[in-house]
Scaffold this active site. Structure first.
Site, PDB file in Angstrom:
ATOM      1  CB  ILE A   1      -0.735  -1.199   8.301  1.00  0.00           C
ATOM      2  CG1 ILE A   1       0.348  -0.399   9.046  1.00  0.00           C
ATOM      3  CG2 ILE A   1      -0.348  -2.671   8.194  1.00  0.00           C
ATOM      4  CD1 ILE A   1       0.482  -0.772  10.518  1.00  0.00           C
TER       5      ILE A   1
ATOM      6  CG  ASP B   1     -10.940  -5.495  -2.171  1.00  0.00           C
ATOM      7  OD1 ASP B   1      -9.784  -5.918  -2.368  1.00  0.00           O
ATOM      8  OD2 ASP B   1     -11.957  -6.141  -2.442  1.00  0.00           O
TER       9      ASP B   1
ATOM     10  CG  ASN C   1       0.266  -7.403   6.054  1.00  0.00           C
ATOM     11  OD1 ASN C   1       1.112  -8.280   6.196  1.00  0.00           O
ATOM     12  ND2 ASN C   1      -0.986  -7.555   6.500  1.00  0.00           N
TER      13      ASN C   1
ATOM     14  CE1 TYR D   1       1.429 -15.531  -0.661  1.00  0.00           C
ATOM     15  CE2 TYR D   1       3.242 -17.078  -0.350  1.00  0.00           C
ATOM     16  CZ  TYR D   1       2.529 -15.970   0.074  1.00  0.00           C
ATOM     17  OH  TYR D   1       2.913 -15.300   1.201  1.00  0.00           O
TER      18      TYR D   1
ATOM     19  CE  LYS E   1       3.186 -12.400  -0.741  1.00  0.00           C
ATOM     20  NZ  LYS E   1       2.778 -11.058  -0.247  1.00  0.00           N
TER      21      LYS E   1
END
Length: 301
Positions: free
Chosen positions: A11, A61, A89, A155, A159
């Site tokens: 994750i 990173d 995530n 943003y 997405k």
């Protein structure tokens, strides 16, 4: 839980937000987690040593080069010998009016939110393809359906990009037994999500009012969101493992989370269908007319 039934989860972005809650949920189900973040010391403070019998912390990173991410994924694979679930995530939201942010703000946003997803996923896929098994989870956002909300356009675009990439991955990876899940959360009460200041590379005074109002709207939302990130991540684990609320349900390519997200996606699709219905008669009447000879003549015109 027996070792054969334990899943190994990797994750990204686990020092806060959904990632931190997802680690807790996965461990509670008896699975193992490789939790990554840019700051390993912050992870150590969040997850005490006593909680790490099935938890390994790894510095990563996702905005680093593809080669660096590849090496970190090799390190991750060496920990348990496999990765069953990779959850993309890690991410953040640039706040910028498009003209003021420009391509530099876009590149910065996409480096983490898009290229990071590609680099992490592609580094794990050879292992999953060889085993002909695995699950790829991409945390997107309902913002992809609300790009009109300024100053979050970059943003939203990032997405929307990973939503499309997720759908393509799903078709390309299906023959190898690899599942893909695109998660689109609405507003959830996670820490620091609206903490970033406005990005301005080219100040345009004409946008001062728009920018100020937009930033104030996001600041007012912080801490009042109705979405519970812990409950959302419990559902995500249910879906991946086919348990609880997901038991007996068909695997979804999309997992839209939250009442606000459902309302926004439905509103956007309704507007799109309304526009298509209004313009269908003329917008579909654009094909070549007549037989092959007439079509060739039209092409030469």
């Amino acid at each position: 839980m027996g070792a054969l039934h334990q899943k190994i989860w990797l994750i990204t972005g686990t020092s806060s937000g959904f990632g931190k809650r997802l680690v807790v949920s996965v461990l509670a189900r008896g699975d193992c987690v490789i939790a990554t973040a840019r700051n390993i010391e912050k992870l150590k403070a969040i997850f005490p040593a006593a909680e790490r019998s099935r938890l390994h912390l790894l510095q990563l990173d996702v905005s680093d080069s593809a080669e660096d991410v590849q090496q970190r994924m090799q390190d991750a694979l060496a920990i348990y010998g496999r990765i069953d679930v990779v959850v993309n995530n890690a991410g953040y939201g640039v706040k910028a009016v498009l003209e003021e942010g420009g391509s530099l703000a876009a590149l910065t946003q996409f480096q983490t939110n898009v290229f990071g997803v590609l680099n992490v996923t592609n580094a794990v896929l050879p292992h999953m393809r060889e085993r002909r098994s695995g699950t790829v989870v991409i945390i997107g956002s309902r913002s992809a359906w609300r790009p009109e909300v300024s100053p979050a356009g970059f943003y939203a675009a990032s997405k929307a990009a990973v939503h499309a990439i997720g759908e393509t991955y799903a078709s390309e990876l299906r023959p190898f037994g690899i599942r893909v899940l695109v998660v689109a959360p609405g507003a959830f009460r996670t820490e620091g999500v609206h903490a970033y200041p406005a990005t301005i590379h080219n100040h345009v005074p004409a946008y001062d009012g728009t920018r100020t109002a937009g930033m104030a709207r996001f600041a007012a939302l912080a801490g009042t969101e109705k979405g519970d990130p812990a409950r959302a991540m419990e559902l995500l684990v249910d879906v991946v493992k086919g348990e609880g609320a997901a038991a007996g349900r068909e695997w979804p390519l999309w997992l839209v989370l939250g009442r606000d997200a459902y309302a926004d996606v439905r509103a956007k699709t309704a507007r799109l269908l309304k526009t298509m219905d209004a313009w269908e008669d003329v917008a579909t009447d654009v094909e070549f007319v007549g037989g092959p000879l007439q079509q060739q003549q039209q092409q030469r015109q």
